[in-house]
Every structure is written in C-alpha cells, then in structure tokens.
Design an enzyme around this catalytic site. Sequence first.
Site, PDB file in Angstrom:
ATOM      1  N   SER A 147       0.991  -1.200   0.062  1.00 19.86           N
ATOM      2  CA  SER A 147       0.019  -0.240  -0.241  1.00 19.86           C
ATOM      3  C   SER A 147       0.768   1.355  -0.050  1.00 19.86           C
ATOM      4  O   SER A 147       1.737   1.276   0.882  1.00 19.86           O
ATOM      5  CB  SER A 147      -0.822  -0.212   1.314  1.00 19.86           C
ATOM      6  N   TYR A 160      -1.523  -0.723  10.484  1.00 25.96           N
ATOM      7  CA  TYR A 160      -1.648  -1.174   9.149  1.00 25.96           C
ATOM      8  C   TYR A 160      -0.523  -0.656   8.173  1.00 25.96           C
ATOM      9  O   TYR A 160       0.102  -1.468   7.426  1.00 25.96           O
ATOM     10  CB  TYR A 160      -2.911  -0.532   8.291  1.00 25.96           C
TER      11      TYR A 160
HETATM   12  N1  LIG Z   1      -8.738  -0.029  -1.486  1.00 23.28           N
HETATM   13  C1  LIG Z   1      -7.673   0.804  -1.419  1.00 23.28           C
HETATM   14  O1  LIG Z   1      -7.767   1.990  -1.557  1.00 23.28           O
HETATM   15  C2  LIG Z   1      -6.237   0.141  -1.048  1.00 23.28           C
HETATM   16  C3  LIG Z   1      -5.209   1.087  -1.049  1.00 23.28           C
HETATM   17  C4  LIG Z   1      -4.015   0.305  -0.675  1.00 23.28           C
HETATM   18  C5  LIG Z   1      -3.842  -0.993  -0.609  1.00 23.28           C
HETATM   19  N2  LIG Z   1      -4.943  -1.645  -0.508  1.00 23.28           N
HETATM   20  C6  LIG Z   1      -4.853  -3.209  -0.240  1.00 23.28           C
HETATM   21  O2  LIG Z   1      -5.557  -3.975  -1.406  1.00 23.28           O
HETATM   22  C7  LIG Z   1      -6.022  -5.164  -0.697  1.00 23.28           C
HETATM   23  C8  LIG Z   1      -7.648  -5.390  -0.862  1.00 23.28           C
HETATM   24  O3  LIG Z   1      -8.203  -4.070  -0.375  1.00 23.28           O
HETATM   25  P1  LIG Z   1      -9.595  -3.954  -0.373  1.00 23.28           P
HETATM   26  O4  LIG Z   1     -10.272  -2.287  -0.552  1.00 23.28           O
HETATM   27  O5  LIG Z   1     -10.439  -4.925  -1.140  1.00 23.28           O
HETATM   28  O6  LIG Z   1      -9.967  -4.343   1.114  1.00 23.28           O
HETATM   29  P2  LIG Z   1     -11.322  -5.266   1.981  1.00 23.28           P
HETATM   30  O7  LIG Z   1     -11.016  -4.829   3.339  1.00 23.28           O
HETATM   31  O8  LIG Z   1     -12.381  -4.669   1.268  1.00 23.28           O
HETATM   32  O9  LIG Z   1     -11.056  -6.733   1.517  1.00 23.28           O
HETATM   33  C9  LIG Z   1     -10.264  -7.471   2.393  1.00 23.28           C
HETATM   34  C10 LIG Z   1     -10.683  -8.928   2.258  1.00 23.28           C
HETATM   35  O10 LIG Z   1      -9.687  -9.580   3.185  1.00 23.28           O
HETATM   36  C11 LIG Z   1     -10.729 -10.647   3.681  1.00 23.28           C
HETATM   37  N3  LIG Z   1      -9.960 -10.900   4.880  1.00 23.28           N
HETATM   38  C12 LIG Z   1      -9.818 -10.155   5.901  1.00 23.28           C
HETATM   39  N4  LIG Z   1      -8.968 -10.911   6.857  1.00 23.28           N
HETATM   40  C13 LIG Z   1      -8.819 -12.187   6.441  1.00 23.28           C
HETATM   41  C14 LIG Z   1      -8.298 -13.178   6.945  1.00 23.28           C
HETATM   42  N5  LIG Z   1      -7.756 -13.476   8.229  1.00 23.28           N
HETATM   43  N6  LIG Z   1      -8.276 -14.452   6.196  1.00 23.28           N
HETATM   44  C15 LIG Z   1      -8.915 -14.486   4.817  1.00 23.28           C
HETATM   45  N7  LIG Z   1      -9.363 -13.441   4.218  1.00 23.28           N
HETATM   46  C16 LIG Z   1      -9.456 -12.041   5.170  1.00 23.28           C
HETATM   47  C17 LIG Z   1     -12.101  -9.575   3.843  1.00 23.28           C
HETATM   48  O11 LIG Z   1     -12.906 -10.685   4.207  1.00 23.28           O
HETATM   49  C18 LIG Z   1     -12.129  -9.274   2.501  1.00 23.28           C
HETATM   50  O12 LIG Z   1     -12.868  -9.797   1.721  1.00 23.28           O
HETATM   51  C19 LIG Z   1      -5.707  -5.331   0.956  1.00 23.28           C
HETATM   52  O13 LIG Z   1      -4.535  -5.785   0.911  1.00 23.28           O
HETATM   53  C20 LIG Z   1      -5.515  -3.751   1.030  1.00 23.28           C
HETATM   54  O14 LIG Z   1      -4.488  -3.515   1.999  1.00 23.28           O
HETATM   55  C21 LIG Z   1      -6.239  -1.218  -0.773  1.00 23.28           C
END
Ligand SMILES: NC(=O)c1ccc[n+]([C@@H]2O[C@H](COP(=O)([O-])OP(=O)(O)OC[C@H]3O[C@@H](n4cnc5c(N)ncnc54)[C@H](O)[C@@H]3O)[C@@H](O)[C@H]2O)c1
Length: 254
Positions: A147, A160
């Site tokens: 991220s 985080y």
């Molecule tokens: N959306 C953003 O702006 C953004 C920006 C930078 C990085 N990210 C990264 O991208 C990835 C996806 O982001 P997102 O926005 O879809 O997040 P989100 O929180 O909507 O989705 C995360 C998913 O991971 C699953 N999860 C959580 N804990 C878990 C566990 N212990 N075992 C298995 N599954 C588990 C959740 O059930 C969910 O389906 C993440 O790694 C996040 O850190 C997102």
Amino acid sequence: MTTGKLNGKTVVITGAAQGIGKAYADRLAQEGAQVVLVDLKAEPLAAAVEDLRSKGHQAEGKVLDVSNEQDVKRVGQELGQAFPRIHGLINNAAVFSTIQLKPFWEIDSAEWDKVMAVNVKGPWMLVGALLPYLRAAEAASVVNIGSDAVWMGKDGYMHYVASKAAVYGMTHAMARELGGDNIRVNTLSPGFTETNVPRATFTQEQLNGIMKSQSLKRIADTDDIVGVASFLISDESRWITGQTLHTTGGLLFR
Ligand SMILES: NC(=O)c1ccc[n+]([C@@H]2O[C@H](COP(=O)([O-])OP(=O)(O)OC[C@H]3O[C@@H](n4cnc5c(N)ncnc54)[C@H](O)[C@@H]3O)[C@@H](O)[C@H]2O)c1
C-alpha cells in the site's frame, strides 16, 4: 470474454470475496486462469465464486483465515491435492476496510497483533504452505499486495502502515530465496482505490489531499489496477522479480 493470456494457469487469490480481491479474480478468470478464491467470509465468498461460474469461468472457493497456522497448512494441502501445480498466488487478504482511524497511542495490542497476523504472517505462511505446488509449476509468480500508505506515512492506522511496510521487505527476501526455483515475487502497491465496500480508513479531507498529490487527478477504481496484477501473474513479466509496481496515478515518485 476470455482473452486466453492466462490459459492453463491456476491462481490463488486471498481476500477475494469482495473489493479489489474479487476484481483481481474477475480479471484473471477473464484472461483464462482457473481461479481459486480464498476468504474468511463464507457467504460473500460463495457468491463471488457463483458470480464467476455464471459467467462461464473456472472458479473454486476456499474458506480460510490466513492468520490461522493450522488452517493454512490444512488448506494448503487440500489445494495442492486439487491443483498439483499452482502458477500464481495473490496475497491480497488484509485487515483494511474494517479499521477505524485512531491515533497510534490508542491502538490496543490485540488489534495490533491481529493486523500483523493477517497482513504479514498470513502471506508468509501461505507461500510456505503452497511452496511445493508453486515449485511444481516451474515458473510461478507471487504477488504481495502492499500500500502506498506506507510511503505517505498516512496517519490514523499505524499498525496497518507498519504491516504493509513489512510486506515490501518480505517480497525482497522471498524473491531472493525463491529465485532458484524460478518463482518470482513482487509487490503491487495501490494508492486509494474505490471499491463497492464502505470504509472509514480515509476521511474526505485526506481523500482531497491525495487527489491533489496525484499526477492524475481522479480517484482510482479497481479497473485501474487489475491489469497490473494480471501482468505480474503472466509470463509477460517473467524477468521481473523483487520489485514494487505502484498503481497510484503518480502519487509519489521513487
Ligand atoms: N482499497 C484501497 O484503497 C487500498 C489501497 C492500498 C492497498 N489496499 C490493499 O488492497 C487489498 C484489498 O483491499 P480492499 O479495499 O479490497 O479491502 P477489503 O477490506 O474490502 O477486503 C479485504 C478482504 O480480505 C478478507 N480478509 C480479511 N481478513 C482475512 C483473513 N484473516 N483471512 C482471509 N481473508 C481475510 C476480507 O474478508 C475481505 O474480503 C488489501 O491488502 C489492502 O490493504 C487497498
């Protein structure tokens, strides 16, 4: 529509029940991969798998808490029995959208441990559990999701930010240790990316600041980044390992 770029590849995607993980699964399946969606949440996971199958794609689902060592080992073996060669793994699952912003001195240690266990220990354990099957693929690709919050030092969720900082180091070390097996390991590092999942991890003020800082002046959605995941899984990136690709619309230049 299937392009065929990933025909013959089996790819495991964690955190694929919703958000960006589901979008990675959609894109990879469209390009011909057999996708295995992994998530903690059984119901949305089943719906995501059903959605892909209804579009004619090859999709399986596995309920797994990636922070549970016993379950990771068990599911790893089950996946290996079903798919003796695993060509790709996207370590996307993270504690993210459920985080409530707060100063770091108010984060309690149980929450800190949880974030580290899912975001850092999970990817490490899963790569270990799937290693025999990644090796068997002879040219596998692991994509760890970072991220750009790390590079912004974004305030309000220090656990985080620290967990994602660890992901870059883990990618570097894995790339060194797995290069001899022709397994590539890279980090895909998104900036703010809109999904259909509501979250409290960005205030409107922070979002406005990010938009101003980006070279490209709009908010990204999942369509802006899934092609990069597909590229990193595909053989087109076969000479890239240990690197970070920033999908941020030009937020910071490094
Ligand atoms: N959306 C953003 O702006 C953004 C920006 C930078 C990085 N990210 C990264 O991208 C990835 C996806 O982001 P997102 O926005 O879809 O997040 P989100 O929180 O909507 O989705 C995360 C998913 O991971 C699953 N999860 C959580 N804990 C878990 C566990 N212990 N075992 C298995 N599954 C588990 C959740 O059930 C969910 O389906 C993440 O790694 C996040 O850190 C997102």
